[in-house]
Each structure stands twice: as C-alpha cells, then as structure tokens.
Enzyme design. Sequence first.
Site, PDB file in Angstrom:
ATOM      1  N   THR A  86      -5.195  -7.358  10.792  1.00 32.25           N
ATOM      2  CA  THR A  86      -5.516  -6.072  10.155  1.00 32.25           C
ATOM      3  C   THR A  86      -4.940  -4.895  10.951  1.00 32.25           C
ATOM      4  O   THR A  86      -4.378  -3.962  10.371  1.00 32.25           O
ATOM      5  CB  THR A  86      -7.052  -5.909  10.055  1.00 32.25           C
ATOM      6  OG1 THR A  86      -7.585  -7.059   9.388  1.00 32.25           O
ATOM      7  CG2 THR A  86      -7.426  -4.656   9.282  1.00 32.25           C
ATOM      8  N   ARG A 106      -1.648 -14.321   4.054  1.00 34.25           N
ATOM      9  CA  ARG A 106      -2.363 -13.758   5.223  1.00 34.25           C
ATOM     10  C   ARG A 106      -1.521 -13.957   6.489  1.00 34.25           C
ATOM     11  O   ARG A 106      -1.476 -13.086   7.355  1.00 34.25           O
ATOM     12  CB  ARG A 106      -3.733 -14.425   5.392  1.00 34.25           C
ATOM     13  CG  ARG A 106      -4.726 -14.205   4.260  1.00 34.25           C
ATOM     14  CD  ARG A 106      -5.277 -12.818   4.127  1.00 34.25           C
ATOM     15  NE  ARG A 106      -5.966 -12.335   5.301  1.00 34.25           N
ATOM     16  CZ  ARG A 106      -6.650 -11.191   5.357  1.00 34.25           C
ATOM     17  NH1 ARG A 106      -6.744 -10.415   4.269  1.00 34.25           N
ATOM     18  NH2 ARG A 106      -7.234 -10.795   6.455  1.00 34.25           N
ATOM     19  N   PHE A 114     -15.442   3.271   7.329  1.00 32.75           N
ATOM     20  CA  PHE A 114     -14.102   3.700   6.920  1.00 32.75           C
ATOM     21  C   PHE A 114     -13.893   3.673   5.408  1.00 32.75           C
ATOM     22  O   PHE A 114     -12.793   3.941   4.927  1.00 32.75           O
ATOM     23  CB  PHE A 114     -13.033   2.834   7.618  1.00 32.75           C
ATOM     24  CG  PHE A 114     -13.173   1.346   7.383  1.00 32.75           C
ATOM     25  CD1 PHE A 114     -12.683   0.751   6.218  1.00 32.75           C
ATOM     26  CD2 PHE A 114     -13.777   0.528   8.332  1.00 32.75           C
ATOM     27  CE1 PHE A 114     -12.792  -0.606   5.993  1.00 32.75           C
ATOM     28  CE2 PHE A 114     -13.905  -0.846   8.119  1.00 32.75           C
ATOM     29  CZ  PHE A 114     -13.410  -1.401   6.941  1.00 32.75           C
ATOM     30  N   TYR A 163     -12.482  -2.110  -3.503  1.00 35.46           N
ATOM     31  CA  TYR A 163     -12.999  -2.343  -2.149  1.00 35.46           C
ATOM     32  C   TYR A 163     -14.525  -2.296  -2.090  1.00 35.46           C
ATOM     33  O   TYR A 163     -15.087  -2.053  -1.020  1.00 35.46           O
ATOM     34  CB  TYR A 163     -12.408  -1.320  -1.178  1.00 35.46           C
ATOM     35  CG  TYR A 163     -11.007  -1.652  -0.689  1.00 35.46           C
ATOM     36  CD1 TYR A 163     -10.767  -2.814   0.056  1.00 35.46           C
ATOM     37  CD2 TYR A 163      -9.928  -0.818  -0.944  1.00 35.46           C
ATOM     38  CE1 TYR A 163      -9.495  -3.127   0.516  1.00 35.46           C
ATOM     39  CE2 TYR A 163      -8.651  -1.114  -0.484  1.00 35.46           C
ATOM     40  CZ  TYR A 163      -8.441  -2.275   0.256  1.00 35.46           C
ATOM     41  OH  TYR A 163      -7.185  -2.582   0.723  1.00 35.46           O
ATOM     42  N   ASN A 209      -1.942   0.094   7.049  1.00 34.98           N
ATOM     43  CA  ASN A 209      -1.391  -1.173   7.538  1.00 34.98           C
ATOM     44  C   ASN A 209      -0.538  -1.909   6.501  1.00 34.98           C
ATOM     45  O   ASN A 209      -0.420  -3.130   6.528  1.00 34.98           O
ATOM     46  CB  ASN A 209      -2.519  -2.065   8.085  1.00 34.98           C
ATOM     47  CG  ASN A 209      -3.569  -2.383   7.041  1.00 34.98           C
ATOM     48  OD1 ASN A 209      -3.442  -1.977   5.884  1.00 34.98           O
ATOM     49  ND2 ASN A 209      -4.576  -3.129   7.427  1.00 34.98           N
ATOM     50  N   GLU A 213      -9.998 -10.142  -7.495  1.00 35.61           N
ATOM     51  CA  GLU A 213      -8.964  -9.106  -7.333  1.00 35.61           C
ATOM     52  C   GLU A 213      -7.859  -9.222  -8.390  1.00 35.61           C
ATOM     53  O   GLU A 213      -7.369  -8.212  -8.893  1.00 35.61           O
ATOM     54  CB  GLU A 213      -8.372  -9.192  -5.925  1.00 35.61           C
ATOM     55  CG  GLU A 213      -9.391  -8.793  -4.864  1.00 35.61           C
ATOM     56  CD  GLU A 213      -8.892  -8.957  -3.439  1.00 35.61           C
ATOM     57  OE1 GLU A 213      -9.640  -8.628  -2.514  1.00 35.61           O
ATOM     58  OE2 GLU A 213      -7.748  -9.429  -3.243  1.00 35.61           O
ATOM     59  N   ARG A 268       2.700  -6.467   8.865  1.00 38.70           N
ATOM     60  CA  ARG A 268       1.948  -5.340   9.437  1.00 38.70           C
ATOM     61  C   ARG A 268       2.527  -4.884  10.769  1.00 38.70           C
ATOM     62  O   ARG A 268       2.497  -3.702  11.096  1.00 38.70           O
ATOM     63  CB  ARG A 268       0.471  -5.713   9.558  1.00 38.70           C
ATOM     64  CG  ARG A 268      -0.226  -5.629   8.186  1.00 38.70           C
ATOM     65  CD  ARG A 268      -1.599  -6.216   8.204  1.00 38.70           C
ATOM     66  NE  ARG A 268      -2.391  -5.781   7.052  1.00 38.70           N
ATOM     67  CZ  ARG A 268      -3.560  -6.319   6.730  1.00 38.70           C
ATOM     68  NH1 ARG A 268      -4.067  -7.302   7.459  1.00 38.70           N
ATOM     69  NH2 ARG A 268      -4.220  -5.875   5.687  1.00 38.70           N
ATOM     70  N   LYS A 292       0.822  -1.213   0.000  1.00 39.86           N
ATOM     71  CA  LYS A 292       0.000   0.000   0.000  1.00 39.86           C
ATOM     72  C   LYS A 292       0.862   1.271   0.000  1.00 39.86           C
ATOM     73  O   LYS A 292       2.065   1.217   0.287  1.00 39.86           O
ATOM     74  CB  LYS A 292      -0.941  -0.034   1.214  1.00 39.86           C
ATOM     75  CG  LYS A 292      -1.939  -1.201   1.190  1.00 39.86           C
ATOM     76  CD  LYS A 292      -2.890  -1.120   2.395  1.00 39.86           C
ATOM     77  CE  LYS A 292      -3.890  -2.265   2.380  1.00 39.86           C
ATOM     78  NZ  LYS A 292      -4.864  -2.154   3.505  1.00 39.86           N
ATOM     79  N   HIS A 338      -2.063  -5.485   1.540  1.00 37.32           N
ATOM     80  CA  HIS A 338      -3.343  -6.160   1.313  1.00 37.32           C
ATOM     81  C   HIS A 338      -3.057  -7.587   0.856  1.00 37.32           C
ATOM     82  O   HIS A 338      -2.065  -7.829   0.173  1.00 37.32           O
ATOM     83  CB  HIS A 338      -4.138  -5.449   0.209  1.00 37.32           C
ATOM     84  CG  HIS A 338      -5.318  -6.249  -0.262  1.00 37.32           C
ATOM     85  ND1 HIS A 338      -6.532  -6.226   0.393  1.00 37.32           N
ATOM     86  CD2 HIS A 338      -5.449  -7.154  -1.273  1.00 37.32           C
ATOM     87  CE1 HIS A 338      -7.359  -7.069  -0.208  1.00 37.32           C
ATOM     88  NE2 HIS A 338      -6.727  -7.645  -1.219  1.00 37.32           N
TER      89      HIS A 338
HETATM   90  P1  IDP Z   1      -7.855  -7.026   5.757  1.00 36.94           P
HETATM   91  O1  IDP Z   1      -7.112  -6.039   4.879  1.00 36.94           O
HETATM   92  O2  IDP Z   1      -7.011  -7.498   6.917  1.00 36.94           O
HETATM   93  O3  IDP Z   1      -8.467  -8.169   4.981  1.00 36.94           O
HETATM   94  P2  IDP Z   1     -10.506  -5.758   5.946  1.00 36.94           P
HETATM   95  O4  IDP Z   1     -11.431  -5.876   7.116  1.00 36.94           O
HETATM   96  O5  IDP Z   1     -10.865  -6.474   4.679  1.00 36.94           O
HETATM   97  O6  IDP Z   1      -9.049  -6.210   6.462  1.00 36.94           O
HETATM   98  O7  IDP Z   1     -10.352  -4.194   5.654  1.00 36.94           O
HETATM   99  C1  IDP Z   1      -9.777  -3.716   4.459  1.00 36.94           C
HETATM  100  C2  IDP Z   1      -8.863  -2.560   4.803  1.00 36.94           C
HETATM  101  O8  IDP Z   1      -9.651  -1.495   5.336  1.00 36.94           O
HETATM  102  C3  IDP Z   1      -7.819  -2.841   5.895  1.00 36.94           C
HETATM  103  O9  IDP Z   1      -6.658  -3.493   5.423  1.00 36.94           O
HETATM  104  C4  IDP Z   1      -7.516  -1.454   6.403  1.00 36.94           C
HETATM  105  O10 IDP Z   1      -6.618  -0.721   5.539  1.00 36.94           O
HETATM  106  C5  IDP Z   1      -8.902  -0.789   6.333  1.00 36.94           C
HETATM  107  N1  IDP Z   1      -9.637  -0.913   7.606  1.00 36.94           N
HETATM  108  C6  IDP Z   1     -10.162  -2.039   8.170  1.00 36.94           C
HETATM  109  N2  IDP Z   1     -10.785  -1.777   9.327  1.00 36.94           N
HETATM  110  C7  IDP Z   1     -10.656  -0.435   9.508  1.00 36.94           C
HETATM  111  C8  IDP Z   1     -11.107   0.449  10.545  1.00 36.94           C
HETATM  112  O11 IDP Z   1     -11.743   0.056  11.532  1.00 36.94           O
HETATM  113  N3  IDP Z   1     -10.765   1.773  10.389  1.00 36.94           N
HETATM  114  C9  IDP Z   1     -10.068   2.245   9.301  1.00 36.94           C
HETATM  115  N4  IDP Z   1      -9.633   1.430   8.314  1.00 36.94           N
HETATM  116  C10 IDP Z   1      -9.922   0.115   8.423  1.00 36.94           C
END
Ligand code: IDP
Length: 139
Positions: free
Chosen positions: A92, A86, A58, A50, A113, A127, A103, A10, A116
Amino acid sequence: MSERTLAIIKPDAVKKNAIGDIVSRYEKAGLKPVAMKLMHMSKRTAEGFYAVHKARPFFDSLCSFMSSGPSLVLVLQGDNAIKKNRDLMGATDPAKADAGTIRKVHGTNIEFNAVHGSDSPETAAFEIGYFFPGMEIFG
Ligand code: IDP
C-alpha cells in the site's frame, strides 16, 4: 484457476500518463482486461466503493482523492488474478513496496498510490458489480 479482479488506475496515475505502462504490465502478466472504462467518480461513488473503510481516519481524504479526476476502472481476468494483481501492485505504501512494482514506480505516498486491486474473492465480486453490469464484461 481463472478468476476476475477489479483494478483501478487512480487519478494520480492517470494524470501522470501512466495508463499505458500499467495496462501493459497487466497484459504481460497474463491478466486480460475484459471490461474497462475511464470515469470521473463523484465523491458519493467513491464513498460507496470504499464503504468498508468508513471508520478509518483517512476515509474522507481518500474519497476526495478518488473523485479528484478521472480513473481507469478495469476488470482483469486470468489465473489467480486477485493475487497476481496484488503482487504486481506492491505494498500500500510505495515507500515499502518491492522494487519494480507498480506502486514503487508510479506511487507518490501511502494515499496517492497509483492503483487499486481487490484483495479477496468476496471484495472482487462486490467491486466488479459496483462498476460493471454483466453485459459490459467480455470474458
Ligand atoms: P490497499 O489499497 O493496498 O488494499 P487499503 O488498506 O485497503 O490498502 O486502503 C485503501 C486505500 O486507502 C489505499 O490504497 C490508499 O490509497 C488509502 N490509504 C490506506 N492507508 C492510508 C493511510 O494511512 N493514509 C492515507 N491513505 C491511506
């Protein structure tokens, strides 16, 4: 079973010069980059990627972040590539990620973070197809 997953380094991690470290972690874990491109996503491209998160609070902030600078988008291929990636990524929220994960090392907070990774074979197929036509994948 050999499979493919989509990974994104990212904009936060690209800005921090972490591309080399992260790609090296993929390779050392047996995940081969079979397609890769540096791209500055438009906000619309991030929103399409997304789309499953459209209803989340968010979503807008996430899409602004993902279009704030260049990302490295990759297809990784190897045994159990989806789960393996993963595991390498960690949770996350970097604060909750295991020590030594990408991460934990490179992430800043739950949004910024660093990486992805597809979370299932179905999302991987969507994707990968979103960013790469078959002729740009060298697996
Ligand atoms: P993942 O990337 O670990 O699969 P997801 O829940 O699919 O997690 O969320 C996608 C992306 O959205 C995350 O990688 C992160 O950048 C962002 N994200 C997830 N939860 C939050 C939140 O609570 N606040 C702000 N950004 C979030």
